[in-house]
Design a protein around this motif. Structure first.
Motif, PDB file in Angstrom:
ATOM      1  N   VAL A 249      40.954  24.764 -27.018  1.00  0.00           N
ATOM      2  CA  VAL A 249      41.087  23.351 -26.672  1.00  0.00           C
ATOM      3  C   VAL A 249      39.957  22.530 -27.287  1.00  0.00           C
ATOM      4  CG1 VAL A 249      41.275  21.711 -24.806  1.00  0.00           C
ATOM      5  CG2 VAL A 249      42.254  23.979 -24.553  1.00  0.00           C
ATOM      6  N   ASP A 250      38.718  22.969 -27.068  1.00  0.00           N
ATOM      7  CA  ASP A 250      37.567  22.245 -27.614  1.00  0.00           C
ATOM      8  C   ASP A 250      37.185  22.785 -28.982  1.00  0.00           C
ATOM      9  OD1 ASP A 250      37.505  20.885 -25.318  1.00  0.00           O
ATOM     10  OD2 ASP A 250      35.713  21.779 -24.493  1.00  0.00           O
TER      11      ASP A 250
ATOM     12  N   ILE B 240      36.368  22.589 -35.029  1.00  0.00           N
ATOM     13  CA  ILE B 240      36.956  21.979 -36.220  1.00  0.00           C
ATOM     14  C   ILE B 240      38.067  21.012 -35.845  1.00  0.00           C
ATOM     15  CG2 ILE B 240      38.380  22.415 -38.250  1.00  0.00           C
ATOM     16  CD1 ILE B 240      35.688  23.301 -38.859  1.00  0.00           C
ATOM     17  N   PHE B 241      39.030  21.516 -35.075  1.00  0.00           N
ATOM     18  CA  PHE B 241      40.248  20.730 -34.887  1.00  0.00           C
ATOM     19  C   PHE B 241      40.083  19.594 -33.896  1.00  0.00           C
ATOM     20  CE2 PHE B 241      42.018  24.890 -36.314  1.00  0.00           C
ATOM     21  CZ  PHE B 241      42.314  24.436 -37.583  1.00  0.00           C
ATOM     22  N   ALA B 242      39.198  19.739 -32.934  1.00  0.00           N
ATOM     23  CA  ALA B 242      39.065  18.670 -31.957  1.00  0.00           C
ATOM     24  C   ALA B 242      37.855  17.786 -32.221  1.00  0.00           C
ATOM     25  CB  ALA B 242      38.982  19.253 -30.557  1.00  0.00           C
ATOM     26  N   TYR B 243      36.781  18.353 -32.770  1.00  0.00           N
ATOM     27  CA  TYR B 243      35.552  17.566 -32.909  1.00  0.00           C
ATOM     28  C   TYR B 243      35.117  17.363 -34.352  1.00  0.00           C
ATOM     29  CZ  TYR B 243      35.051  18.201 -27.912  1.00  0.00           C
ATOM     30  OH  TYR B 243      35.261  18.189 -26.578  1.00  0.00           O
TER      31      TYR B 243
ATOM     32  N   GLY C 155      45.609  21.186 -37.273  1.00  0.00           N
ATOM     33  CA  GLY C 155      45.117  20.510 -36.080  1.00  0.00           C
ATOM     34  C   GLY C 155      46.248  20.102 -35.151  1.00  0.00           C
ATOM     35  N   VAL C 156      47.357  19.627 -35.734  1.00  0.00           N
ATOM     36  CA  VAL C 156      48.515  19.245 -34.920  1.00  0.00           C
ATOM     37  C   VAL C 156      48.999  20.462 -34.135  1.00  0.00           C
ATOM     38  CG1 VAL C 156      50.895  18.446 -34.959  1.00  0.00           C
ATOM     39  CG2 VAL C 156      49.231  17.407 -36.468  1.00  0.00           C
TER      40      VAL C 156
ATOM     41  N   MET D  66      46.833  21.154 -31.248  1.00  0.00           N
ATOM     42  CA  MET D  66      46.998  20.195 -30.160  1.00  0.00           C
ATOM     43  C   MET D  66      47.874  20.757 -29.051  1.00  0.00           C
ATOM     44  SD  MET D  66      45.578  17.165 -30.548  1.00  0.00           S
ATOM     45  CE  MET D  66      44.064  17.808 -31.209  1.00  0.00           C
TER      46      MET D  66
ATOM     47  N   MET E  79      46.409  21.855 -25.840  1.00  0.00           N
ATOM     48  CA  MET E  79      45.944  20.908 -24.839  1.00  0.00           C
ATOM     49  C   MET E  79      47.003  20.607 -23.799  1.00  0.00           C
ATOM     50  SD  MET E  79      43.695  18.134 -26.855  1.00  0.00           S
ATOM     51  CE  MET E  79      45.074  17.043 -26.808  1.00  0.00           C
TER      52      MET E  79
ATOM     53  N   LEU F  94      49.403  18.579 -24.256  1.00  0.00           N
ATOM     54  CA  LEU F  94      49.576  17.137 -24.327  1.00  0.00           C
ATOM     55  C   LEU F  94      51.003  16.793 -24.715  1.00  0.00           C
ATOM     56  CD1 LEU F  94      46.703  15.302 -26.170  1.00  0.00           C
ATOM     57  CD2 LEU F  94      47.889  14.631 -24.108  1.00  0.00           C
TER      58      LEU F  94
END
Lengths: 201, 207, 252
Positions: free
Chosen positions: A13-14, A17-20, A190-191, A194, A197, A199
Motif C-alpha cells: 500500500v505504502d 515507488i508507486f505511492a510516494y 502503479g495503477v 492501486m 488500496m 480504492l
C-alpha cells in the motif's frame, strides 16, 4: 499481528515507488536488466534496514524534545533532523560500500557507480522522514517499516527491469523510446498497485 | 552575454533536468496534484539550487577534495532547512508546508541540486553559478507546473483551487477523472510530455 | 595553501559544521515563536470552525493574533490547553490501552454552551483528526471539522475540503446504541438514523478510518458525556420544579 500488517502495508500500500515516488532516479537508471536491479534492490533494503533504526534512535533521544531527550526535556533540536539524517545515511552508505567491495567484489563491479548513489536515493532519506512523521512507538516498528519499504522498492525495481528487458524487443515510437515509455510503464504498474488500496476509482 | 543567455535558457528547454537528463524526479511528482503545492515546491527548489550553487561556488577553491561531497551535502541541507523553517514561520505558507510534508526535506536528495554543484558550480564563478542553479530549478519547476496543471484541471476541475470547468458541464454528465489525482497518472503525463518534447526536438531521441 | 592536507581537512570540516549549526540554531530560535503561533492558531481555527463561529477561511483571513484572541474571549473554564496533533496521538494510544479517564481528555467549553471534543485516528495514508461540536444538551451535534496529514486530495482529502461532508454532521445526535455513537456509513446512512452520516464515495478507507477515530474517541468520552447529560437533566427537572412551584404559588 501489528507488525505483520505494518510490513504488508509498507510493501504494497505504502510502496515507496508507486505511492510516494521515492528513489525514482536510480530506479529508472538501474532497471535496464534484472541482474543489476536485483543487486541494487538488495543494497537498498540493507541500507534502509541499518539507517532507519539508527535515525529512529537519534530522533527519539537527541532531536525530539521530551522526557527521552538526553539534553533535557526543553531542548528542541528537531530543526537539525534533515542534516543529521542525511549525515548518518551518507556515512552508513560509505561503510556498506566498503564492505561490499571487500566481500562481494562481483556484486560491487556490477553495481558500479550506483552504490554511492544510494546516499542520495530519496527512498532512504524518505524512509527516515516518514519514520519521523509516523512517530513509531518502538524500535521494532521502525525496523519492520524499513524492511517492508525496502522490500517494496526491491519488488518494484525487479518487476520494472523484467518488463524493460521484454520491452527492448517492442516497436515503440521514436520519441517515446527510452525514458518516455519507461515512465508510462511505471505509471501502468502503479495503477495495478492501486488495487491494493481497495480504492474504488 | 551570449554565454550567459545560454546558461539560463539551456536548462529550461534543451537540457531540461527532468525530461532530458531524468534527474530529480523523486520528489517532483508527488506534489503535482494541485497547482498551489507545485508552485511552492518549484519556488523552493529554485531557491535551494540557486543558493547552494552560489555558496559552493564561493567556497570552490577552499573545499578539500576528499570531503567535497559531504561539504556540498551540508550546504544543500542547510539551504533546505532554511527554506523549510521559513515556510513554517509565515502564515501564508504554513498550510502549504504541511501539505508538502516530507517532500520539502527530500529536496536534499534531489539529484539536480548536487548534480549542478558538481558539474557547474565547482568550476565557475559565483554569479554564473547562481544563474545556472536558478535556471535548472526553473526548468524543473516548469515541468512540475505543467504536470500539476493537467492533473488539477482534469482531476478536480479546478486551477489554483478556483473552479474552471463550469457546473453546466457536470450537470450534462461530465465527471472528474479520479485517476488523475492518483500517483500513477503523474508518471503517464510526464511520459507524454517527454514524448512531445522529443518529437519536436529530434536530437534528443534515444536509439 | 595545500587544501588536501589532513590538518586542513579536519579544520575545514569543523569550521563548516560549527558555522552551519550556528546559522541554523539562530534561524530556528528566531522563527520558533512564529512557528508555534502558526501551529496553535491552526488548531484553534479548526476548533472554532467546528463550533460554527465562522468558516475556516475566515480565521485565515483575520490572522493568527485575532484568531487566538477570539478564542480566549469565548472559551469558558480553566483548562484551555491546546493539544497539538502529536499530543492527540499520545492520548489516542492511552485511549486504546484503556488507561485514560474520560475527564482527563481535552474538551473546549465555550461561553455559548457549545462543547468541542477532538477525535484522532488513522486514515488511509496517515493520521486523520478533527473536532466535533456538541450543543449544551450533550447530544445534538452542531458542527464538525476534520483534517488529515496525507489523504489523497479529491478523495480522502474531502473530509477536509468538502463542506458538504462536514455539513452532514450538524443536527445529528450522539447516541450510544448498536450503531455506534456517531457513524460514517458506506453507501449512505439509512433515512431516519439520527447518529449516522454518509461516507465519501471513492474514499472507503479514509471514511472507515475517520469512523473508527470518532467511535474510539466518543466512546472514551462516554462517561463524561453521560454524566453531563444527567446533570443537565437534573437541572431541567429542578428548573421545571421551581417553575411549577412558582406557578403554584401564584395560584395560591
Amino acid at each position: 499481528m501489528e507488525y505483520l500488517s505494518l510490513f504488508v502495508k509498507s510493501i504494497f500500500v505504502d510502496n515507496m515507488i508507486f505511492a510516494y515516488f521515492l528513489g525514482m532516479c536510480s530506479y529508472l537508471a538501474v532497471s535496464k536488466n534484472v541482474k543489476t536491479a536485483n543487486g541494487l534492490g538488495i543494497a537498498v533494503i540493507a541500507v534502509l534496514l541499518i539507517t532507519l533504526p539508527v535515525n529512529y534512535l537519534l530522533n527519539k533521544f537527541l532531536l525530539t524534545p521530551g522526557e527521552n531527550c538526553i539534553f533535557g526535556p526543553d531542548v528542541d533540536l528537531s530543526f537539525l533532523s534533515f542534516i543529521i539524517f542525511i549525515a548518518v545515511i551518507a556515512a552508513i552508505t560509505q561503510v556498506v560500500e566498503m564492505v561490499v567491495e571487500k566481500f562481494l567484489p562481483s556484486l560491487y563491479s556490477s553495481l558500479g557507480i550506483y552504490l554511492p548513489l544510494i546516499a542520495v536515493n530519496c527512498a532512504i532519506l524518505g524512509g527516515s522522514l516518514f519514520m519521523q512523521q509516523k512517530e513509531f512507538a518502538n524500535l521494532g516498528e521502525s525496523a519492520v517499516y524499513a524492511l517492508g519499504s525496502g522490500a517494496g522498492w526491491y519488488l518494484a525495481i525487479v518487476a520494472l527491469a523484467a518488463i524493460r528487458e521484454k520491452l527492448s524487443y517492442a516497436n515503440i515510437p521514436a520519441g517515446l523510446k527510452g525514458t518516455g515509455i519507461t515512465f508510462i510503464t511505471v505509471g501502468l504498474m502503479g495503477v495495478a498497485f492501486m488495487a491494493f488500496m481497495g480504492l474504488a476509482i | 552575454m551570449g554565454k550567459m543567455k545560454e546558461t539560463i535558457l539551456n536548462p529550461i528547454f534543451k537540457g531540461n533536468p527532468i525530461t532530458v537528463l531524468v534527474l530529480g524526479i523523486c520528489s517532483s511528482l508527488a506534489v503535482t496534484v494541485e497547482l498551489k503545492g507545485a508552485f511552492v515546491m518549484a519556488l523552493s527548489v529554485i531557491a535551494v539550487t540557486g543558493l547552494s550553487s552560489l555558496v559552493c561556488s564561493l567556497l570552490r577553491k577552499t573545499i578539500p577534495n576528499r570531503v567535497r561531497i559531504i561539504v556540498q551535502l551540508v550546504v544543500v541541507a542547510l539551504m533546505v532547512i532554511l527554506v523549510d523553517q521559513f515556510l513554517k514561520a509565515f502564515e501564508a505558507t504554513y498550510a502549504i508546508d504541511k501539505q508538502l510534508s516530507v517532500y520539502i526535506g527530500l529536496i536534499i536528495t534531489n539529484c539536480i541540486v548536487m548534480g549542478r554543484i558538481e558539474a557547474f558550480a565547482l568550476g565557475n564563478k559565483p554569479l554564473p553559478s547562481l544563474f545556472d542553479g536558478v535556471a535548472n530549478g526553473a526548468g524543473y519547476g516548469m515541468i512540475l507546473i505543467i504536470v500539476a496543471f493537467f492533473r488539477e484541471l482534469l482531476g478536480s476541475g479546478t486551477l489554483f483551487g478556483f473552479r474552471i470547468i463550469p457546473q453546466a458541464l457536470y450537470d450534462a454528465g461530465y465527471v472528474n477523472n479520479g485517476l488523475m489525482i492518483l500517483p500513477p497518472m503523474a508518471r503517464i503525463i510526464l511520459g507524454c510530455i517527454i514524448w512531445a518534447h522529443r518529437s519536436i526536438d529530434k536530437d534528443l531521441q534515444e536509439k | 595553501m595545500n587544501t588536501n592536507s589532513n590538518v586542513y581537512t579536519v579544520i575545514y570540516t569543523t569550521v563548516v559544521c560549527v558555522l552551519v549549526a550556528a546559522v541554523l540554531a539562530f534561524v530556528s530560535q528566531s522563527l520558533k515563536s512564529r512557528q508555534a503561533d502558526n501551529e496553535k492558531a491552526e488548531t484553534i481555527s479548526q476548533i472554532l470552525t467546528a463550533a460554527q463561529f465562522g468558516e475556516k477561511e475566515h480565521w485565515q483571513e483575520i490572522g493568527n493574533a485575532k484568531t487566538i484572541e477570539f478564542f480566549k474571549e469565548n472559551i469558558n473554564g480553566e483548562n484551555t490547553r491546546i493539544y497539538s496533533t502529536s499530543d492527540l496521538k499520545a492520548l489516542n494510544y492511552k485511549i486504546k490501552d484503556g488507561i485514560v479517564k474520560s475527564e482527563e481528555l481535552p474538551r473546549y467549553v465555550f461561553n455559548n454552551g457549545i462543547v468541542v471534543l477532538p477525535v484522532y485516528g488513522a486514515g488511509l495514508w496517515g493520521p486523520v483528526w478533527g473536532y466535533i461540536a456538541i450543543a449544551d444538551d450533550y447530544k445534538t451535534v452542531t458542527g464538525a471539522y476534520f483534517d488529515h496529514a496525507s489523504e489523497t486530495p479529491g478523495l480522502g482529502g474531502k473530509i477536509k475540503d468538502d463542506p458538504a461532508f462536514r455539513a452532514q454532521f450538524a443536527g445529528k445526535k450522539v447516541i450510544y446504541d448498536g450503531n455506534g455513537p456517531l457513524s460514517i456509513i458506506k453507501g449512505g446512512a439509512p433515512a431516519g438514523m439520527e447518529n449516522a452520516v454518509d461516507a465519501i464515495t471513492g474514499a472507503t478507507m479514509t471514511s472507515k478510518g475517520l469512523h473508527e477515530a470518532i467511535a474510539t474517541w466518543l466512546n472514551a468520552y462516554k462517561d463524561y458525556i453521560e454524566d453531563a447529560r444527567e446533570v443537565g437533566e437534573a437541572i431541567v427537572t429542578i428548573v421545571n420544579g421551581i417553575e411549577k412551584s412558582g406557578t403554584n404559588a401564584q395560584e395560591e
